[in-house]
Design an enzyme around this catalytic site. Structure first.
Site, short mmCIF file in Angstrom:
data_model
loop_
_atom_site.label_atom_id
_atom_site.label_comp_id
_atom_site.label_asym_id
_atom_site.label_seq_id
_atom_site.Cartn_x
_atom_site.Cartn_y
_atom_site.Cartn_z
N HIS A 151 36.29 -11.92 4.20
CA HIS A 151 37.31 -11.00 4.73
C HIS A 151 38.71 -11.58 4.53
CE1 HIS A 151 33.80 -9.93 7.45
NE2 HIS A 151 34.11 -8.76 6.95
N GLY A 178 35.14 -5.94 -1.22
CA GLY A 178 34.41 -7.08 -1.75
C GLY A 178 33.28 -6.66 -2.67
N LYS A 228 30.64 -8.14 -3.01
CA LYS A 228 29.35 -8.40 -2.36
C LYS A 228 28.62 -7.09 -2.11
CE LYS A 228 27.77 -8.60 1.50
NZ LYS A 228 27.56 -8.62 2.93
N ASP A 229 29.37 -6.08 -1.70
CA ASP A 229 28.80 -4.75 -1.48
C ASP A 229 29.01 -3.93 -2.75
OD1 ASP A 229 28.07 -4.89 1.52
OD2 ASP A 229 30.11 -5.71 1.41
N GLN A 280 28.71 -0.13 -2.86
CA GLN A 280 29.81 0.43 -2.08
C GLN A 280 31.08 0.53 -2.93
OE1 GLN A 280 30.61 -0.47 2.23
NE2 GLN A 280 32.13 -1.85 1.36
N VAL A 298 32.80 -14.27 -1.86
CA VAL A 298 33.02 -15.63 -1.37
C VAL A 298 31.68 -16.14 -0.82
CG1 VAL A 298 34.30 -17.07 0.26
CG2 VAL A 298 35.41 -15.11 -0.82
N SER A 330 28.51 -13.36 5.00
CA SER A 330 28.27 -12.05 5.60
C SER A 330 28.28 -12.19 7.11
CB SER A 330 26.91 -11.50 5.15
OG SER A 330 26.50 -10.43 5.98
P1 AMP Z 1 32.40 -5.58 6.39
O1 AMP Z 1 33.22 -6.06 7.54
O2 AMP Z 1 31.09 -6.27 6.25
O3 AMP Z 1 32.32 -4.08 6.32
O4 AMP Z 1 33.20 -6.02 5.09
C1 AMP Z 1 34.55 -5.67 4.92
C2 AMP Z 1 34.94 -5.94 3.49
O5 AMP Z 1 34.74 -7.34 3.21
C3 AMP Z 1 34.07 -5.18 2.48
O6 AMP Z 1 34.89 -4.72 1.42
C4 AMP Z 1 33.11 -6.23 2.02
O7 AMP Z 1 32.61 -5.99 0.72
C5 AMP Z 1 33.98 -7.46 2.04
N1 AMP Z 1 33.16 -8.67 2.08
C6 AMP Z 1 32.11 -8.93 2.90
N2 AMP Z 1 31.56 -10.12 2.62
C7 AMP Z 1 32.28 -10.65 1.59
C8 AMP Z 1 32.22 -11.85 0.84
N3 AMP Z 1 31.29 -12.78 1.09
N4 AMP Z 1 33.12 -12.04 -0.15
C9 AMP Z 1 34.05 -11.12 -0.41
N5 AMP Z 1 34.18 -9.95 0.25
C10 AMP Z 1 33.31 -9.71 1.24
#
Ligand code: AMP
Length: 274
Positions: free
Chosen positions: A31, A140, A142-143, A146, A169, A178
């Site tokens: 994040h 990110g 990672k998703d 999405q 990351v 995550s």
């Molecule tokens: P979330 O809070 O899980 O909905 O994630 C918010 C944003 O952070 C989304 O765009 C995710 O893809 C991104 N994100 C989550 N984990 C990672 C990571 N390990 N590296 C980079 N971006 C991430």
């Protein structure tokens, strides 16, 4: 860093460029990297912290999703965020009668395993884009699926927003960071990097193998089996086209390995370039 809970209080200076990072909180370095990137490229970095109920299916972890707002606030401040928009559910959803459904790229994988998930994501992102009206938005990789969904929304609904997709990351052992990693027991945490290792190994084998469907399927099936043997319950482990998310018969330009698997109650997703 200002915290704002009401749309009516979000008085952003529209003469400035706005980099927007939508999140569900429980921040980690992933994040923070999105926030730093948003701050580097824009005058203002706006983060939303909203655990979106509509993207959780029945029986998923909405109720126990990690919530740590004051820690998140300090982390976002340290990453250079200017505004943290943290609304109540009622501030985002009124009558809740309109949903956005993105076709095709949502048919498989996460879309199939988590019915309604991408409708929830697409709808909340569309609403947040209209509230924040960012110059650029940061997501990110990672998703991975999405990202494809968001790309379709921005193109199809003609949002004039520049999208930035940021590299995943990882922890030192390769595990993608995550918020859900907090659910892992110490024993599960030791096994968890196996998912990314399998993705990378499969990607490398696919690059070097004969380009036909049965060789590809053989490689994928062997990795699924190895993951099962090491304690994962595999939802999918696949080679896909990175833009359409359709399965590929063999490794080619734009290919992506994607996977989702459970370690007991915790579901992990990850992907890598092919
Ligand atoms: P979330 O809070 O899980 O909905 O994630 C918010 C944003 O952070 C989304 O765009 C995710 O893809 C991104 N994100 C989550 N984990 C990672 C990571 N390990 N590296 C980079 N971006 C991430």
């Amino acid at each position: 860093l200002r915290i704002i809970r009401k749309v009516s209080e979000l008085d952003l200076d529209r003469s400035k460029s706005i980099g927007f990072v939508p999140t569900m909180g429980a921040f980690h370095e992933g994040h923070l990297e999105l926030m730093r990137e948003a701050k580097r490229e824009n005058d203002l970095c706006v983060v939303s912290l909203f655990v979106n109920p509509t993207q959780f299916g029945p029986g998923e972890d909405y109720g126990k999703y990690p919530r740590q707002e004051s820690t998140d606030f300090e982390m976002a401040r340290s990453a250079g965020a200017d505004v943290m928009f943290a609304p109540e559910v009622s501030e985002i959803y009124g009558e809740k009668t309109t949903t956005i459904r993105v076709a095709n790229v949502t048919d498989r994988w996460e879309g199939e395993k988590r019915p309604g998930h991408f409708e929830g994501v697409a709808t909340v992102v569309a609403i947040l884009f209209n509230i924040v009206e960012p110059t650029r938005a940061y997501f990110g990789l990672k998703d991975f699926q999405q990202c494809a969904v968001i790309r379709r929304i921005v193109e199809d609904l003609r949002y004039g927003i520049e999208l930035r997709f940021v590299e995943t990351v990882r922890e030192e052992d390769g595990l993608a960071m995550s918020s859900r990693n907090a659910y892992l027991s110490p024993e599960e945490r030791k096994k968890a990097p196996g998912l990314y290792r399998a993705l990378q190994n499969a990607a490398q084998e696919l690059r070097q193998s004969t380009k036909d469907a049965s060789t590809t399927e053989g490689i994928l099936a062997r990795h699924r089996e190895e993951l099962r043997a090491s304690g994962f319950s595999v939802d999918y482990f696949a080679l896909v086209d990175g833009a359409t998310l359709e399965p590929l018969e063999y490794a080619q330009e734009g290919g992506r390995m994607i996977a989702a698997a459970h370690l007991n109650a915790t579901r992990l997703i990850d992907n890598c370039q092919v």
